[in-house]
Write a protein that holds these residues in place. Structure first.
Motif, PDB file in Angstrom:
ATOM      1  N   ILE A 138       0.834  -1.199   0.000  1.00 55.59           N
ATOM      2  CA  ILE A 138       0.000   0.000   0.000  1.00 55.59           C
ATOM      3  C   ILE A 138       0.875   1.258   0.000  1.00 55.59           C
ATOM      4  O   ILE A 138       0.570   2.236  -0.683  1.00 55.59           O
ATOM      5  N   GLY A 139       1.976   1.189   0.705  1.00 62.98           N
ATOM      6  CA  GLY A 139       2.907   2.314   0.719  1.00 62.98           C
ATOM      7  C   GLY A 139       3.416   2.630  -0.679  1.00 62.98           C
ATOM      8  O   GLY A 139       3.497   3.799  -1.082  1.00 62.98           O
ATOM      9  N   ALA A 140       3.724   1.595  -1.456  1.00 64.05           N
ATOM     10  CA  ALA A 140       4.231   1.813  -2.819  1.00 64.05           C
ATOM     11  C   ALA A 140       3.124   2.353  -3.728  1.00 64.05           C
ATOM     12  O   ALA A 140       3.368   3.248  -4.554  1.00 64.05           O
ATOM     13  N   GLN A 141       1.910   1.827  -3.589  1.00 58.90           N
ATOM     14  CA  GLN A 141       0.792   2.327  -4.408  1.00 58.90           C
ATOM     15  C   GLN A 141       0.547   3.804  -4.103  1.00 58.90           C
ATOM     16  O   GLN A 141       0.312   4.614  -4.999  1.00 58.90           O
ATOM     17  N   LEU A 142       0.603   4.133  -2.821  1.00 60.88           N
ATOM     18  CA  LEU A 142       0.343   5.516  -2.400  1.00 60.88           C
ATOM     19  C   LEU A 142       1.483   6.441  -2.823  1.00 60.88           C
ATOM     20  O   LEU A 142       1.248   7.586  -3.244  1.00 60.88           O
ATOM     21  N   GLU A 143       2.690   5.924  -2.742  1.00 59.44           N
ATOM     22  CA  GLU A 143       3.858   6.739  -3.121  1.00 59.44           C
ATOM     23  C   GLU A 143       3.746   7.198  -4.581  1.00 59.44           C
ATOM     24  O   GLU A 143       4.058   8.346  -4.916  1.00 59.44           O
ATOM     25  N   LEU A 146       1.324  10.022  -4.632  1.00 61.81           N
ATOM     26  CA  LEU A 146       1.861  11.241  -4.002  1.00 61.81           C
ATOM     27  C   LEU A 146       2.969  11.876  -4.853  1.00 61.81           C
ATOM     28  O   LEU A 146       3.238  13.071  -4.726  1.00 61.81           O
ATOM     29  N   ALA A 147       3.595  11.067  -5.708  1.00 64.53           N
ATOM     30  CA  ALA A 147       4.617  11.624  -6.605  1.00 64.53           C
ATOM     31  C   ALA A 147       3.992  12.546  -7.650  1.00 64.53           C
ATOM     32  O   ALA A 147       4.667  13.391  -8.223  1.00 64.53           O
ATOM     33  N   ARG A 148       2.696  12.362  -7.903  1.00 65.89           N
ATOM     34  CA  ARG A 148       2.010  13.159  -8.939  1.00 65.89           C
ATOM     35  C   ARG A 148       0.990  14.144  -8.365  1.00 65.89           C
ATOM     36  O   ARG A 148       0.595  15.089  -9.062  1.00 65.89           O
ATOM     37  N   CYS A 149       0.509  13.891  -7.147  1.00 65.48           N
ATOM     38  CA  CYS A 149      -0.597  14.688  -6.595  1.00 65.48           C
ATOM     39  C   CYS A 149      -0.223  15.153  -5.187  1.00 65.48           C
ATOM     40  O   CYS A 149       0.097  14.326  -4.326  1.00 65.48           O
ATOM     41  N   ALA A 150      -0.297  16.453  -4.958  1.00 63.73           N
ATOM     42  CA  ALA A 150      -0.012  16.967  -3.617  1.00 63.73           C
ATOM     43  C   ALA A 150      -1.169  16.622  -2.679  1.00 63.73           C
ATOM     44  O   ALA A 150      -2.328  16.620  -3.100  1.00 63.73           O
ATOM     45  N   PRO A 151      -0.857  16.321  -1.405  1.00 62.70           N
ATOM     46  CA  PRO A 151      -1.930  15.984  -0.467  1.00 62.70           C
ATOM     47  C   PRO A 151      -3.033  17.036  -0.410  1.00 62.70           C
ATOM     48  O   PRO A 151      -4.216  16.703  -0.337  1.00 62.70           O
ATOM     49  N   GLN A 179      -8.326  -0.131  10.587  1.00 67.34           N
ATOM     50  CA  GLN A 179      -7.741   1.027  11.271  1.00 67.34           C
ATOM     51  C   GLN A 179      -6.212   1.037  11.137  1.00 67.34           C
ATOM     52  O   GLN A 179      -5.606   2.090  10.925  1.00 67.34           O
ATOM     53  N   GLU A 180      -5.600  -0.137  11.229  1.00 68.13           N
ATOM     54  CA  GLU A 180      -4.139  -0.195  11.133  1.00 68.13           C
ATOM     55  C   GLU A 180      -3.660   0.366   9.793  1.00 68.13           C
ATOM     56  O   GLU A 180      -2.719   1.172   9.733  1.00 68.13           O
ATOM     57  N   VAL A 181      -4.318  -0.065   8.719  1.00 61.07           N
ATOM     58  CA  VAL A 181      -3.891   0.398   7.392  1.00 61.07           C
ATOM     59  C   VAL A 181      -4.249   1.873   7.199  1.00 61.07           C
ATOM     60  O   VAL A 181      -3.447   2.651   6.671  1.00 61.07           O
ATOM     61  N   HIS A 182      -5.434   2.260   7.635  1.00 61.30           N
ATOM     62  CA  HIS A 182      -5.825   3.677   7.479  1.00 61.30           C
ATOM     63  C   HIS A 182      -4.854   4.600   8.216  1.00 61.30           C
ATOM     64  O   HIS A 182      -4.479   5.647   7.693  1.00 61.30           O
ATOM     65  N   ALA A 183      -4.450   4.188   9.405  1.00 59.73           N
ATOM     66  CA  ALA A 183      -3.506   5.014  10.173  1.00 59.73           C
ATOM     67  C   ALA A 183      -2.170   5.103   9.440  1.00 59.73           C
ATOM     68  O   ALA A 183      -1.540   6.165   9.402  1.00 59.73           O
ATOM     69  N   ALA A 184      -1.753   3.986   8.828  1.00 60.75           N
ATOM     70  CA  ALA A 184      -0.479   3.998   8.089  1.00 60.75           C
ATOM     71  C   ALA A 184      -0.582   4.904   6.869  1.00 60.75           C
ATOM     72  O   ALA A 184       0.365   5.625   6.529  1.00 60.75           O
ATOM     73  N   ILE A 185      -1.716   4.857   6.187  1.00 63.16           N
ATOM     74  CA  ILE A 185      -1.913   5.720   5.011  1.00 63.16           C
ATOM     75  C   ILE A 185      -1.865   7.182   5.445  1.00 63.16           C
ATOM     76  O   ILE A 185      -1.191   8.011   4.827  1.00 63.16           O
ATOM     77  N   ARG A 186      -2.564   7.493   6.535  1.00 63.61           N
ATOM     78  CA  ARG A 186      -2.582   8.890   6.977  1.00 63.61           C
ATOM     79  C   ARG A 186      -1.173   9.346   7.385  1.00 63.61           C
ATOM     80  O   ARG A 186      -0.763  10.468   7.093  1.00 63.61           O
ATOM     81  N   GLN A 188       1.634   8.260   6.182  1.00 56.86           N
ATOM     82  CA  GLN A 188       2.448   8.458   4.965  1.00 56.86           C
ATOM     83  C   GLN A 188       2.106   9.788   4.293  1.00 56.86           C
ATOM     84  O   GLN A 188       3.001  10.505   3.836  1.00 56.86           O
ATOM     85  N   VAL A 189       0.822  10.117   4.241  1.00 57.87           N
ATOM     86  CA  VAL A 189       0.420  11.402   3.655  1.00 57.87           C
ATOM     87  C   VAL A 189       0.943  12.549   4.533  1.00 57.87           C
ATOM     88  O   VAL A 189       1.403  13.576   4.027  1.00 57.87           O
ATOM     89  N   ALA A 190       0.907  12.335   5.843  1.00 58.92           N
ATOM     90  CA  ALA A 190       1.350  13.385   6.780  1.00 58.92           C
ATOM     91  C   ALA A 190       2.828  13.703   6.607  1.00 58.92           C
ATOM     92  O   ALA A 190       3.270  14.825   6.875  1.00 58.92           O
ATOM     93  N   HIS A 191       3.561  12.723   6.159  1.00 56.74           N
ATOM     94  CA  HIS A 191       4.980  12.919   5.898  1.00 56.74           C
ATOM     95  C   HIS A 191       5.188  14.040   4.879  1.00 56.74           C
ATOM     96  O   HIS A 191       6.146  14.802   4.947  1.00 56.74           O
ATOM     97  N   ALA A 192       4.261  14.101   3.927  1.00 58.71           N
ATOM     98  CA  ALA A 192       4.346  15.141   2.883  1.00 58.71           C
ATOM     99  C   ALA A 192       3.649  16.417   3.323  1.00 58.71           C
ATOM    100  O   ALA A 192       4.095  17.516   2.987  1.00 58.71           O
ATOM    101  N   ASP A 193       2.534  16.298   4.053  1.00 62.27           N
ATOM    102  CA  ASP A 193       1.749  17.474   4.440  1.00 62.27           C
ATOM    103  C   ASP A 193       0.838  17.082   5.602  1.00 62.27           C
ATOM    104  O   ASP A 193      -0.236  16.503   5.396  1.00 62.27           O
ATOM    105  N   ALA A 194       1.274  17.415   6.806  1.00 61.11           N
ATOM    106  CA  ALA A 194       0.545  16.968   8.002  1.00 61.11           C
ATOM    107  C   ALA A 194      -0.844  17.584   8.076  1.00 61.11           C
ATOM    108  O   ALA A 194      -1.819  16.915   8.461  1.00 61.11           O
ATOM    109  N   ALA A 195      -0.960  18.853   7.711  1.00 63.77           N
ATOM    110  CA  ALA A 195      -2.268  19.518   7.820  1.00 63.77           C
ATOM    111  C   ALA A 195      -3.263  18.886   6.856  1.00 63.77           C
ATOM    112  O   ALA A 195      -4.411  18.595   7.222  1.00 63.77           O
TER     113      ALA A 195
END
Ligand code: PGA
Length: 245
Positions: A138-143, A146-151, A179-186, A188-195
């Motif tokens: 999921i991290g790779a799919q999301l990455e 995120l490489a193309r779309c800003a949070p 919940q475990e996966v959703h928290a991980a997704i959030r 990962q997105v927070a790494h780029a833009d926490a707000a």
């Protein structure tokens, strides 16, 4: 506070008669959440005309601008009809139609550039989960997305976690697994833009139904659902929306 979003994914189902009955029965004004109904392309005009207090969505779009792409549908055409939402990267598109994470990311970026609201899907297969690779996959799919779309852009739409092994199988991720996966997704997105990450809606999809919706939707990082099979009956879908209060 993230307002919950419940999206129907009719997949390749429906007929003019069945859709009319569904639309006559469902009234989104009774739902305590935002509601989107993603229908096959050909039925979008009917859905747009008949929906009450809900928005219409497509299930796919082309990554390309209008032109020589026989059989494809451009985002411009969806906007032309008045469609504002579109599912991007559903696992059936990835697995049955060969959409890579790069193609999915290109489609998400194109949707956002046009002003469409993408529901971008990610999810692992059973073999990947059993190999302990869920978060990596999921991290790779999301990455790629995120490489193309800003949070901050993604806030226009939503992300959906759909474990492939739970789609249409009657096997649901447990609330803890979701919940475990959703928290991980959030995270990962927070790494780029926490707000932006704190506002981004994360939907769960995979055999969500009236009997399990409330428990899944009560998880702190589950902000809605993407509903396949249980969205085909208006009453069942309405019951799931009701659980999103
Ligand atoms: P399901 O499908 O609810 O039938 O499992 C969900 C989806 O594929 O979006």
């Amino acid at each position: 506070m993230r307002r919950k979003l419940i999206a129907a994914n009719w997949k390749m189902n429906g007929s003019r008669t069945a859709n009319a009955a569904w639309l006559a029965s469902f009234d989104g004004s009774r739902a305590p959440c935002d509601v989107v109904v993603c229908a096959p392309f050909v039925y979008l005009p009917q859905v747009l005309a008949g929906l009450r207090a809900a928005e219409a969505g497509a299930q796919n779009l082309s990554a390309e601008a209008p032109g020589a792409h026989t059989g494809e549908v451009a985002g411009e055409m969806l906007l032309d009809l008045g469609v504002r939402w579109v599912i991007v990267g559903h696992s059936e598109r990835r697995m049955l139609y060969g959409e890579s994470s790069q193609v999915v990311a290109a489609k998400a970026a194109r949707a956002l550039a046009l002003g469409l609201r993408p529901i971008v899907c990610v999810g692992e297969t059973l073999a990947e989960r059993e190999a302990g690779r869920t978060l990596e996959v999921i991290g790779a799919q999301l990455e790629a997305v995120l490489a193309r779309c800003a949070p901050a852009q993604l806030l226009a739409g939503a992300l959906a976690y759909e474990p492939v092994w739970a789609i249409g199988t009657g096997r649901t991720a447990s609330p803890v697994q979701a919940q475990e996966v959703h928290a991980a997704i959030r995270a990962q997105v927070a790494h780029a833009d926490a707000a932006a990450a704190s506002q981004l809606r994360l939907l769960y999809g995979g055999s969500m139904k009236p009997a399990n919706a409330a428990e899944l939707l009560a998880q702190p990082d589950v902000d809605g659902g993407l509903i396949g099979g249980a969205s085909l009956q208006a009453a069942e879908f309405a019951a799931i929306c009701g659980a999103a209060g």
